[in-house]
Design a protein around this motif. Structure first.
Motif, PDB file in Angstrom:
ATOM      1  N   GLU A  33       0.791  -1.363  -0.119  1.00 36.41           N
ATOM      2  CA  GLU A  33       0.087   0.026   0.039  1.00 36.41           C
ATOM      3  C   GLU A  33       0.791   1.300  -0.107  1.00 36.41           C
ATOM      4  O   GLU A  33       0.628   2.387  -0.892  1.00 36.41           O
ATOM      5  CB  GLU A  33      -0.998  -0.138   1.208  1.00 36.41           C
ATOM      6  CG  GLU A  33      -2.019   0.918   1.451  1.00 36.41           C
ATOM      7  CD  GLU A  33      -2.638   0.834   2.722  1.00 36.41           C
ATOM      8  OE1 GLU A  33      -3.341  -0.420   2.945  1.00 36.41           O
ATOM      9  OE2 GLU A  33      -2.603   1.799   3.373  1.00 36.41           O
ATOM     10  N   ILE A  34       1.899   1.338   0.766  1.00 36.12           N
ATOM     11  CA  ILE A  34       2.748   2.399   0.807  1.00 36.12           C
ATOM     12  C   ILE A  34       3.698   2.671  -0.290  1.00 36.12           C
ATOM     13  O   ILE A  34       3.715   3.653  -0.836  1.00 36.12           O
ATOM     14  CB  ILE A  34       3.683   2.425   2.169  1.00 36.12           C
ATOM     15  CG1 ILE A  34       2.816   2.305   3.355  1.00 36.12           C
ATOM     16  CG2 ILE A  34       4.708   3.533   2.412  1.00 36.12           C
ATOM     17  CD1 ILE A  34       3.587   2.302   4.579  1.00 36.12           C
ATOM     18  N   ILE A  35       3.895   1.544  -0.795  1.00 35.82           N
ATOM     19  CA  ILE A  35       5.107   1.435  -2.201  1.00 35.82           C
ATOM     20  C   ILE A  35       3.870   2.060  -3.516  1.00 35.82           C
ATOM     21  O   ILE A  35       4.231   2.890  -4.072  1.00 35.82           O
ATOM     22  CB  ILE A  35       5.455   0.256  -2.528  1.00 35.82           C
ATOM     23  CG1 ILE A  35       6.641  -0.005  -1.683  1.00 35.82           C
ATOM     24  CG2 ILE A  35       5.725   0.301  -4.134  1.00 35.82           C
ATOM     25  CD1 ILE A  35       7.984   0.532  -1.836  1.00 35.82           C
ATOM     26  N   GLU A  36       2.708   1.483  -3.352  1.00 33.02           N
ATOM     27  CA  GLU A  36       1.661   2.017  -4.335  1.00 33.02           C
ATOM     28  C   GLU A  36       1.574   3.627  -4.310  1.00 33.02           C
ATOM     29  O   GLU A  36       1.213   4.438  -5.147  1.00 33.02           O
ATOM     30  CB  GLU A  36       0.350   1.398  -4.371  1.00 33.02           C
ATOM     31  CG  GLU A  36       0.532   0.104  -5.214  1.00 33.02           C
ATOM     32  CD  GLU A  36      -0.567  -0.881  -4.932  1.00 33.02           C
ATOM     33  OE1 GLU A  36      -1.434  -0.552  -4.180  1.00 33.02           O
ATOM     34  OE2 GLU A  36      -0.444  -1.913  -5.667  1.00 33.02           O
ATOM     35  N   ARG A  37       1.342   4.170  -2.822  1.00 33.10           N
ATOM     36  CA  ARG A  37       1.097   5.588  -2.692  1.00 33.10           C
ATOM     37  C   ARG A  37       2.366   6.419  -3.294  1.00 33.10           C
ATOM     38  O   ARG A  37       2.190   7.319  -3.815  1.00 33.10           O
ATOM     39  CB  ARG A  37       0.676   5.722  -1.428  1.00 33.10           C
ATOM     40  CG  ARG A  37       0.645   7.085  -0.698  1.00 33.10           C
ATOM     41  CD  ARG A  37       0.325   6.953   0.935  1.00 33.10           C
ATOM     42  NE  ARG A  37       0.155   8.368   1.417  1.00 33.10           N
ATOM     43  CZ  ARG A  37       1.059   8.686   2.387  1.00 33.10           C
ATOM     44  NH1 ARG A  37       2.217   8.080   2.590  1.00 33.10           N
ATOM     45  NH2 ARG A  37       0.892   9.859   2.950  1.00 33.10           N
ATOM     46  N   ALA A  38       3.510   5.749  -2.988  1.00 34.03           N
ATOM     47  CA  ALA A  38       4.694   6.545  -3.455  1.00 34.03           C
ATOM     48  C   ALA A  38       4.875   6.622  -5.084  1.00 34.03           C
ATOM     49  O   ALA A  38       5.236   7.680  -5.462  1.00 34.03           O
ATOM     50  CB  ALA A  38       6.112   5.660  -2.986  1.00 34.03           C
ATOM     51  N   ILE A  39       4.270   5.445  -5.686  1.00 34.87           N
ATOM     52  CA  ILE A  39       4.329   5.379  -7.130  1.00 34.87           C
ATOM     53  C   ILE A  39       3.436   6.437  -7.724  1.00 34.87           C
ATOM     54  O   ILE A  39       3.776   7.428  -8.693  1.00 34.87           O
ATOM     55  CB  ILE A  39       4.243   4.021  -7.808  1.00 34.87           C
ATOM     56  CG1 ILE A  39       5.349   3.148  -7.499  1.00 34.87           C
ATOM     57  CG2 ILE A  39       3.903   3.933  -9.167  1.00 34.87           C
ATOM     58  CD1 ILE A  39       5.157   1.557  -7.533  1.00 34.87           C
ATOM     59  N   ARG A  40       2.174   6.657  -6.868  1.00 31.64           N
ATOM     60  CA  ARG A  40       1.246   7.728  -7.603  1.00 31.64           C
ATOM     61  C   ARG A  40       1.926   8.905  -7.392  1.00 31.64           C
ATOM     62  O   ARG A  40       1.652   9.788  -8.427  1.00 31.64           O
ATOM     63  CB  ARG A  40      -0.162   7.286  -6.521  1.00 31.64           C
ATOM     64  CG  ARG A  40      -0.990   6.115  -7.059  1.00 31.64           C
ATOM     65  CD  ARG A  40      -2.331   6.378  -6.767  1.00 31.64           C
ATOM     66  NE  ARG A  40      -2.458   6.711  -5.242  1.00 31.64           N
ATOM     67  CZ  ARG A  40      -2.414   5.738  -4.233  1.00 31.64           C
ATOM     68  NH1 ARG A  40      -2.486   4.477  -4.551  1.00 31.64           N
ATOM     69  NH2 ARG A  40      -2.528   6.216  -3.025  1.00 31.64           N
ATOM     70  N   ALA A  41       2.726   9.078  -6.357  1.00 33.25           N
ATOM     71  CA  ALA A  41       3.107  10.397  -6.009  1.00 33.25           C
ATOM     72  C   ALA A  41       4.348  10.781  -7.173  1.00 33.25           C
ATOM     73  O   ALA A  41       4.391  11.849  -7.724  1.00 33.25           O
ATOM     74  CB  ALA A  41       3.494  10.786  -4.773  1.00 33.25           C
ATOM     75  N   LEU A  42       5.240   9.784  -7.381  1.00 33.37           N
ATOM     76  CA  LEU A  42       6.402   9.903  -8.208  1.00 33.37           C
ATOM     77  C   LEU A  42       5.550  10.227  -9.645  1.00 33.37           C
ATOM     78  O   LEU A  42       6.082  11.043 -10.374  1.00 33.37           O
ATOM     79  CB  LEU A  42       6.934   8.483  -8.316  1.00 33.37           C
ATOM     80  CG  LEU A  42       7.958   8.459  -6.958  1.00 33.37           C
ATOM     81  CD1 LEU A  42       8.522   6.897  -7.064  1.00 33.37           C
ATOM     82  CD2 LEU A  42       9.208   9.366  -7.074  1.00 33.37           C
ATOM     83  N   GLY A  43       4.423   9.448 -10.014  1.00 33.29           N
ATOM     84  CA  GLY A  43       3.950   9.539 -11.281  1.00 33.29           C
ATOM     85  C   GLY A  43       3.412  10.996 -11.506  1.00 33.29           C
ATOM     86  O   GLY A  43       3.629  11.605 -12.612  1.00 33.29           O
ATOM     87  N   ALA A  44       2.725  11.514 -10.458  1.00 36.72           N
ATOM     88  CA  ALA A  44       2.149  12.912 -10.523  1.00 36.72           C
ATOM     89  C   ALA A  44       3.267  14.119 -10.843  1.00 36.72           C
ATOM     90  O   ALA A  44       3.400  14.802 -11.711  1.00 36.72           O
ATOM     91  CB  ALA A  44       1.426  13.203  -9.539  1.00 36.72           C
ATOM     92  N   GLY A  45       4.573  13.765  -9.636  1.00 35.61           N
ATOM     93  CA  GLY A  45       5.335  14.853  -9.751  1.00 35.61           C
ATOM     94  C   GLY A  45       6.337  14.681 -11.064  1.00 35.61           C
ATOM     95  O   GLY A  45       6.725  15.831 -11.404  1.00 35.61           O
TER      96      GLY A  45
END
Ligand SMILES: [Zn+2]
Length: 321
Positions: free
Chosen positions: A239-251
């Protein structure tokens, strides 16, 4: 044949390499970054890492043509100021002079550059970025650093460019280590991910992350521990890695919308450790945020891996070659 030293000063480890004129690695060594003390202690460990690498290359440090250093913080000549994440380094410290005396290599050329920019330069000159004229280096580790090559040249702005970790991905979002809110790093930096995991675990969420940390006798959730937890299908880690990937994707997509670079190179401890499948996942997470979405940039993992920063630091000596 001349040899050069390169030192990558990271928040958790110091990596040193000795390279020849063709940038082939002749020797390497790594030591943990001191967690207490001050800049002088850090400089001492850097000198030791370089001596170890020189020994592996069967050379004396004094025989090197020069030494390059990739450092966090603000760099002015041989001085480094406010290197956050390093012990007692709020002020300015004459790092080049301290290294020179710790190595007993009087008069040796020492060049200091920004750690993330030298790692980006290394990927551009020798690694995954070679085919391109423009690229964005994203270093996914304790924090998230960025470096840029535009039209074949490094872009440092007025000295503060590349802080991709502090691109805002959510207004009034999670608190970042920089004190602001909603930064990409507040979701994707390993330090922030660990803090988030700890909070949720204390609230009763199950996870093996901290058990794995104890087993491995670590004091932090290293990239290896995250990888292991993901392998074990640890729900909270996923869950935390997926949240990180979503943030990386947007940034990252936002940065690409501004710069339209040809490629994005993902490095850093977590980036290199998780590797190609995660570069693909980051590329997919970028897609909905890309304005020119019919021609996304290529996304690669840094091909020089963990040594990229140190090799990049040695490239700082190109001008004295
Ligand atoms: Zn921030």
């Amino acid at each position: 044949m001349s040899s050069y030293g390169g030192i990558d000063l990271g928040g958790t480890k110091i990596q040193a390499v000795i390279v020849d004129e063709d940038h082939s690695v002749l020797g390497q060594a790594r030591r943990p970054t001191p967690i207490d003390g001050g800049p002088k202690d850090v400089a001492g460990e850097m000198a030791q890492a370089l001596r170890d690498a020189a020994k592996a290359a069967e050379l004396e440090p004094a025989a090197l043509k020069g030494i390059g250093v990739g450092s966090p913080g603000t760099i002015a000549g041989g001085d480094v100021s406010s290197a956050r994440n390093l012990p007692g380094w709020e002020g300015t410290f004459a790092l080049a002079a301290a290294l020179e005396s710790a190595l007993e290599a009087e008069g040796i050329a020492i060049e200091i550059g920004n750690d993330v920019q030298v790692a980006t330069d290394a990927e551009f000159s020798l690694g995954a970025g070679r085919p391109y004229d423009s690229l964005l280096g994203v270093f996914w580790g304790t924090g998230v650093g960025g470096g840029m090559i535009l039209d074949g040249k490094s872009w440092a702005g007025r000295g503060g460019a590349g802080e991709i970790g502090h691109m805002v991905v959510e207004l009034d979002g999670a608190r970042c280590t920089c004190g602001r809110r909603g930064c990409m790093e507040a979701y994707a930096g390993r330090a922030a991910m660990e803090e988030h995991a700890r909070k949720l675990h204390e609230k009763g969420r199950h996870t093996d992350l901290f058990e794995l940390m104890k087993e491995r006798e670590r004091t932090r959730l290293t990239s290896g521990i995250w990888e292991r937890a993901l392998h074990h299908d640890d729900e909270l880690a996923i869950e935390i890695i997926e949240r990180a990937i979503r943030a990386l994707g947007a940034g990252i997509a936002s940065a690409v919308n501004l710069l339209d670079v040809e490629a994005v190179i993902i490095g850093g401890g977590l980036g290199v450790r998780l590797g190609h499948p995660y570069a693909k996942r980051i590329a997919k997470a970028m897609q909905p945020h890309l304005f020119a979405n019919s021609r996304p940039p290529d996304v690669h993992i840094a091909s020089l891996g963990d040594l990229g920063g140190a090799i990049g630091a040695s490239l700082l000596l190109r001008s004295v070659a």
